[in-house]
Design a protein around this motif. Structure first.
Motif, PDB file in Angstrom:
ATOM      1  N   ARG A 182      -0.160  48.750 -21.221  1.00  0.00           N
ATOM      2  CA  ARG A 182      -1.555  49.099 -21.427  1.00  0.00           C
ATOM      3  C   ARG A 182      -1.910  48.930 -22.893  1.00  0.00           C
ATOM      4  O   ARG A 182      -1.114  49.246 -23.779  1.00  0.00           O
ATOM      5  N   VAL A 183      -3.102  48.402 -23.156  1.00  0.00           N
ATOM      6  CA  VAL A 183      -3.613  48.321 -24.514  1.00  0.00           C
ATOM      7  C   VAL A 183      -4.718  49.354 -24.665  1.00  0.00           C
ATOM      8  O   VAL A 183      -5.518  49.567 -23.751  1.00  0.00           O
ATOM      9  N   SER A 184      -4.741  50.023 -25.808  1.00  0.00           N
ATOM     10  CA  SER A 184      -5.771  51.027 -26.064  1.00  0.00           C
ATOM     11  C   SER A 184      -6.124  50.996 -27.543  1.00  0.00           C
ATOM     12  O   SER A 184      -5.416  50.404 -28.351  1.00  0.00           O
ATOM     13  N   GLY A 185      -7.245  51.625 -27.883  1.00  0.00           N
ATOM     14  CA  GLY A 185      -7.645  51.658 -29.277  1.00  0.00           C
ATOM     15  C   GLY A 185      -9.096  52.026 -29.444  1.00  0.00           C
ATOM     16  O   GLY A 185      -9.692  52.673 -28.580  1.00  0.00           O
ATOM     17  N   ASN A 186      -9.664  51.600 -30.556  1.00  0.00           N
ATOM     18  CA  ASN A 186     -11.064  51.874 -30.863  1.00  0.00           C
ATOM     19  C   ASN A 186     -11.720  50.604 -31.379  1.00  0.00           C
ATOM     20  O   ASN A 186     -11.113  49.861 -32.165  1.00  0.00           O
ATOM     21  N   THR A 187     -12.938  50.369 -30.960  1.00  0.00           N
ATOM     22  CA  THR A 187     -13.635  49.136 -31.326  1.00  0.00           C
ATOM     23  C   THR A 187     -14.338  49.224 -32.673  1.00  0.00           C
ATOM     24  O   THR A 187     -14.858  48.245 -33.174  1.00  0.00           O
ATOM     25  N   SER A 188     -14.395  50.426 -33.239  1.00  0.00           N
ATOM     26  CA  SER A 188     -15.130  50.841 -34.442  1.00  0.00           C
ATOM     27  C   SER A 188     -16.239  51.799 -34.051  1.00  0.00           C
ATOM     28  O   SER A 188     -16.792  52.497 -34.889  1.00  0.00           O
ATOM     29  N   CYS A 189     -16.511  51.856 -32.743  1.00  0.00           N
ATOM     30  CA  CYS A 189     -17.520  52.789 -32.224  1.00  0.00           C
ATOM     31  C   CYS A 189     -16.983  53.489 -30.981  1.00  0.00           C
ATOM     32  O   CYS A 189     -16.960  54.702 -30.909  1.00  0.00           O
ATOM     33  N   ASN A 190     -16.532  52.715 -30.017  1.00  0.00           N
ATOM     34  CA  ASN A 190     -16.063  53.248 -28.735  1.00  0.00           C
ATOM     35  C   ASN A 190     -14.562  53.072 -28.549  1.00  0.00           C
ATOM     36  O   ASN A 190     -13.967  52.125 -29.069  1.00  0.00           O
ATOM     37  N   GLY A 191     -13.999  53.981 -27.780  1.00  0.00           N
ATOM     38  CA  GLY A 191     -12.615  53.818 -27.385  1.00  0.00           C
ATOM     39  C   GLY A 191     -12.536  52.777 -26.284  1.00  0.00           C
ATOM     40  O   GLY A 191     -13.476  52.599 -25.505  1.00  0.00           O
ATOM     41  N   PHE A 192     -11.407  52.045 -26.216  1.00  0.00           N
ATOM     42  CA  PHE A 192     -11.262  51.029 -25.181  1.00  0.00           C
ATOM     43  C   PHE A 192      -9.862  51.055 -24.592  1.00  0.00           C
ATOM     44  O   PHE A 192      -8.933  51.647 -25.150  1.00  0.00           O
ATOM     45  N   GLY A 193      -9.714  50.412 -23.453  1.00  0.00           N
ATOM     46  CA  GLY A 193      -8.415  50.319 -22.806  1.00  0.00           C
ATOM     47  C   GLY A 193      -8.384  49.133 -21.871  1.00  0.00           C
ATOM     48  O   GLY A 193      -9.423  48.549 -21.545  1.00  0.00           O
ATOM     49  N   GLY A 194      -7.204  48.759 -21.450  1.00  0.00           N
ATOM     50  CA  GLY A 194      -7.039  47.631 -20.552  1.00  0.00           C
ATOM     51  C   GLY A 194      -5.579  47.300 -20.389  1.00  0.00           C
ATOM     52  O   GLY A 194      -4.704  48.124 -20.654  1.00  0.00           O
ATOM     53  N   GLU A 195      -5.305  46.100 -19.966  1.00  0.00           N
ATOM     54  CA  GLU A 195      -3.943  45.646 -19.761  1.00  0.00           C
ATOM     55  C   GLU A 195      -3.652  44.428 -20.621  1.00  0.00           C
ATOM     56  O   GLU A 195      -4.567  43.700 -21.017  1.00  0.00           O
ATOM     57  N   PHE A 196      -2.371  44.228 -20.936  1.00  0.00           N
ATOM     58  CA  PHE A 196      -1.981  43.027 -21.681  1.00  0.00           C
ATOM     59  C   PHE A 196      -0.668  42.501 -21.124  1.00  0.00           C
ATOM     60  O   PHE A 196       0.104  43.228 -20.496  1.00  0.00           O
ATOM     61  N   GLU A 197      -0.417  41.229 -21.371  1.00  0.00           N
ATOM     62  CA  GLU A 197       0.801  40.585 -20.910  1.00  0.00           C
ATOM     63  C   GLU A 197       1.318  39.668 -22.008  1.00  0.00           C
ATOM     64  O   GLU A 197       0.558  38.886 -22.575  1.00  0.00           O
ATOM     65  N   LEU A 198       2.599  39.808 -22.334  1.00  0.00           N
ATOM     66  CA  LEU A 198       3.243  38.934 -23.308  1.00  0.00           C
ATOM     67  C   LEU A 198       4.027  37.870 -22.563  1.00  0.00           C
ATOM     68  O   LEU A 198       4.849  38.182 -21.695  1.00  0.00           O
ATOM     69  N   LYS A 211      -2.115  37.811 -23.228  1.00  0.00           N
ATOM     70  CA  LYS A 211      -3.301  37.802 -22.372  1.00  0.00           C
ATOM     71  C   LYS A 211      -3.779  39.233 -22.163  1.00  0.00           C
ATOM     72  O   LYS A 211      -3.012  40.105 -21.747  1.00  0.00           O
ATOM     73  N   PHE A 212      -5.054  39.488 -22.476  1.00  0.00           N
ATOM     74  CA  PHE A 212      -5.673  40.791 -22.245  1.00  0.00           C
ATOM     75  C   PHE A 212      -6.538  40.700 -20.989  1.00  0.00           C
ATOM     76  O   PHE A 212      -7.193  39.675 -20.742  1.00  0.00           O
ATOM     77  N   SER A 213      -6.552  41.769 -20.192  1.00  0.00           N
ATOM     78  CA  SER A 213      -7.338  41.771 -18.962  1.00  0.00           C
ATOM     79  C   SER A 213      -7.800  43.191 -18.619  1.00  0.00           C
ATOM     80  O   SER A 213      -7.298  44.174 -19.178  1.00  0.00           O
ATOM     81  N   LYS A 214      -8.768  43.250 -17.697  1.00  0.00           N
ATOM     82  CA  LYS A 214      -9.305  44.529 -17.195  1.00  0.00           C
ATOM     83  C   LYS A 214      -9.744  45.434 -18.344  1.00  0.00           C
ATOM     84  O   LYS A 214      -9.491  46.648 -18.334  1.00  0.00           O
TER      85      LYS A 214
END
Length: 252
Positions: free
Chosen positions: A172-188, A195-198
């Protein structure tokens, strides 16, 4: 008579020499000589009047150190100390010295353990909380990557510092965009492909949404990465780097 004494003396010298070499070998096998101790150690130690003391210590080959601390739940300030350190005679403990004080840490396999004022390990239910863990030099995952450059421009006037963390548990990838928190999936994938998705993020409005919009666009199209001198680069094909990140343990 001398012919009888000489062999005895020679045997005695050999015994002493072997004993001395054995002792030297034992004494030489310690944390200082056998471990890759230089690097960065991270942890959160107990605090009497806050949620915990986030601590980051970097030990350098030239026997200097940098120590950064933040009192969680009490202040967002990060305090930085620089100084030199020395090893004890046993070669298993370092003493970090500044102009004001010194603090001892036991050096283990990829760990740095905060010791009490008498130089002993702290025991009890909170003992594990005093252990800082060494961060891998080439680690990509589970690190707070602070966004420092976006499409060739330095990050300025952001409502909040943008960053991302690539988790190991469930990709799972997570973090902050500078305003909103975000999340999703990544694949190495092979060949440093990524590749980032969802991808999803919260919908709070901020005065400056340009960084957020561009950051999310980069995550949508990035297809490869590189880590050079501690800097993570997200790229698309062979085009110029779209985003650059540096590790900042206090960013989130």
């Amino acid at each position: 008579m001398m012919k009888k004494i000489l062999p005895i003396v020679m045997i005695a010298v050999l015994i002493v020499s072997c004993k001395s070499n054995k002792e030297t070998s034992v004494n030489g096998d310690n944390s200082m000589t056998s471990l890759d101790w230089n690097g960065t150690y991270v942890g959160t130690t107990p605090c009497a009047d806050c949620e915990g003391i986030k601590t980051v210590i970097s030990l350098n080959d030239d026997l200097t150190f940098t120590k950064k601390t933040q009192y969680l739940g009490k202040s967002t300030d990060v305090y930085t100390e620089n100084g030199s350190f020395s090893w004890n005679k046993a070669g298993n403990t370092v003493s970090l010295k500044t102009d004001e004080a010194s603090q001892d840490y036991f050096v283990g396999e990829h760990t740095l353990t905060h010791l009490d004022l008498s130089g002993k390990k702290i025991t009890g239910d909170l003992a594990d909380k005093y252990i800082l863990k060494q961060q891998g030099v080439d680690t990509l995952k589970n690190l707070p990557w602070k966004l420092v450059e976006l499409r060739g421009k330095s990050i300025e006037n952001a409502p909040k510092q943008p960053y991302l963390i690539l988790g190991t548990a469930d990709n799972r990838v997570s973090g902050n965009t500078s305003c909103n928190g975000f999340g999703g999936e990544f694949e190495l994938l092979e060949g440093n492909r990524i590749k980032f998705s969802k991808m999803m993020h919260t919908m709070m409005a901020c005065p400056n949404m340009a960084i957020e919009n561009e950051f999310m666009q980069v995550l949508e199209v990035a297809d490869n990465y590189s880590v050079v001198n501690g800097v993570l680069n997200l790229n698309k094909g062979r085009m110029a780097t779209m985003a650059k990140f540096e590790v900042d343990y206090f960013v989130n």
